[in-house]
Design an enzyme around this catalytic site. Structure first.
Site, PDB file in Angstrom:
ATOM      1  N   HIS A  13       0.855  -1.185  -0.017  1.00  0.00           N
ATOM      2  CA  HIS A  13      -0.040  -0.041  -0.114  1.00  0.00           C
ATOM      3  C   HIS A  13       0.804   1.205  -0.106  1.00  0.00           C
ATOM      4  O   HIS A  13       1.828   1.446   0.937  1.00  0.00           O
ATOM      5  CB  HIS A  13      -0.882   0.092   1.238  1.00  0.00           C
ATOM      6  N   HIS A 189      -7.971  -8.661  -0.631  1.00  0.00           N
ATOM      7  CA  HIS A 189      -7.700  -9.196   0.799  1.00  0.00           C
ATOM      8  C   HIS A 189      -8.595 -10.068   1.341  1.00  0.00           C
ATOM      9  O   HIS A 189      -9.526  -9.913   1.359  1.00  0.00           O
ATOM     10  CB  HIS A 189      -7.394  -7.825   1.412  1.00  0.00           C
ATOM     11  N   GLU A 192      -6.543 -12.981   6.446  1.00  0.00           N
ATOM     12  CA  GLU A 192      -5.487 -12.690   7.361  1.00  0.00           C
ATOM     13  C   GLU A 192      -6.164 -12.384   8.637  1.00  0.00           C
ATOM     14  O   GLU A 192      -6.065 -13.350   9.456  1.00  0.00           O
ATOM     15  CB  GLU A 192      -4.825 -11.190   6.880  1.00  0.00           C
TER      16      GLU A 192
END
Length: 323
Positions: A13, A189, A192
């Site tokens: 990012h 994403h 996680e």
């Protein structure tokens, strides 16, 4: 040492790549107080919520095209010094807007920094527009619509970042349909902070070519096999996972387990100064933990370049640098 290995990073990012030193300089430029999230030249946070606040606080100090050119150039030059030959950066129009910057100025500034880094080091870079999950489906769809207009030639992909535990993947499926129909590479994403069900939902509703993180899939053998058989590439960021407390140490991280199961895995740094990492450190950790040699590490770079959201001529050029 792994310095001689040519490296590629697919998951970073750009606002999260701003070093504490650079943010301190920006704070001085704009006369801003950053004591809440930087202390003694380091980011300070103790939970994912505090990390997001530190991330946003740093991002708010990049307010012009020139600021973003500086950020992109300094970051890319830093990883080129670690022998990285390719990088993709996640770019967030929502963060630009929060800082009062138009998306046009944002992309042009980043592109200028990318061009400067390429001129000085040879590193190639592309941009992936991301929607911010915890801002809700409408904001993510708006980011996808913007991405679908191909606002800059270096924008080649679309993804979703932010708080993974917010909402359901299905809520965001339309955004990914918009981006896919425009021919953009798709990543998301998942897996996680949320478990294997997050990865499964991403596969079912988004059909991504790549998944950011995805390591929690290792907890489900059938899911691991599904990812391997589908050829979905995982953008794995071990340093990030350790910093956020997913695993107690690198030896317990499932990167090697996934690789041995046939999953296509790559190494990236995510938000490197926040997690006190870099793409070079990620490669070194993998070598130290699992005994990877130059051939092993180069094969991971090759996987990343083959999965890159880039034109075929550039891909061929990059692969040629590995031979």
């Amino acid at each position: 040492m792994t310095h001689a290995v040519k490296k590629a990073e697919l998951h970073c990012h750009i606002e999260g790549a701003a070093s504490a030193a650079l943010v301190l300089a920006q704070a001085e430029k704009y006369n801003s107080d950053i004591s809440g999230f930087i202390s003694e030249q380091q980011y300070v946070w103790s939970s994912f919520t505090e990390f997001l606040a530190a991330y946003d606080g740093a991002a708010a100090l990049f307010r012009s095209a020139e600021d973003y050119a500086l950020l992109a150039r300094t970051y890319l030059q830093s990883i080129a010094a670690e022998n990285a030959i390719y990088a993709e950066i996640f770019v967030s129009p929502d963060h630009a807007a929060a800082a009062g910057l138009s998306s046009e100025a944002y992309f042009e500034g980043l592109a200028e920094g990318i061009a400067q880094a390429k001129a000085s080091s040879g590193i190639e870079c592309r941009m992936i527009i991301v929607g911010i999950r915890h801002l809700g489906p409408e904001k993510v769809e708006a980011a996808a619509r913007l991405a679908s207009t191909r606002p800059h030639p270096l924008i080649t992909g679309f993804g979703m970042a932010g708080e993974e535990r917010f909402g359901k993947v299905a809520d965001f499926a339309r955004a990914f349909d918009i981006a896919r129909d425009a021919g953009l590479g798709i990543t998301i994403h998942a897996g996680e902070l949320a478990g294997p069900e997050s990865v499964r939902d991403a596969l079912d509703h988004v059909r991504p070519a790549r998944i950011g993180h995805g390591v929690r899939a290792s907890e489900d053998g059938a899911l691991t096999r599904r990812i391997a058989e589908a050829g979905v590439v995982l953008e794995v960021c071990p340093g990030s996972n350790l910093a956020l407390g997913l695993y107690p140490d690198i030896g317990k991280h499932p990167f090697d387990q996934l690789r041995r199961a046939g999953v296509k895995v790559t190494l990236s740094s995510d938000d490197p100064p926040h997690f006190r990492s870099s793409v070079g450190r990620e490669y070194q950790m993998a070598a130290d933990a699992w005994g990877y040699d130059t051939a092993d590490l180069t094969s991971i770079t090759r996987t990343a370049i083959k999965a890159a959201f880039v034109d075929e001529q550039t891909r061929s050029n990059l692969l040629g640098q590995l031979d």
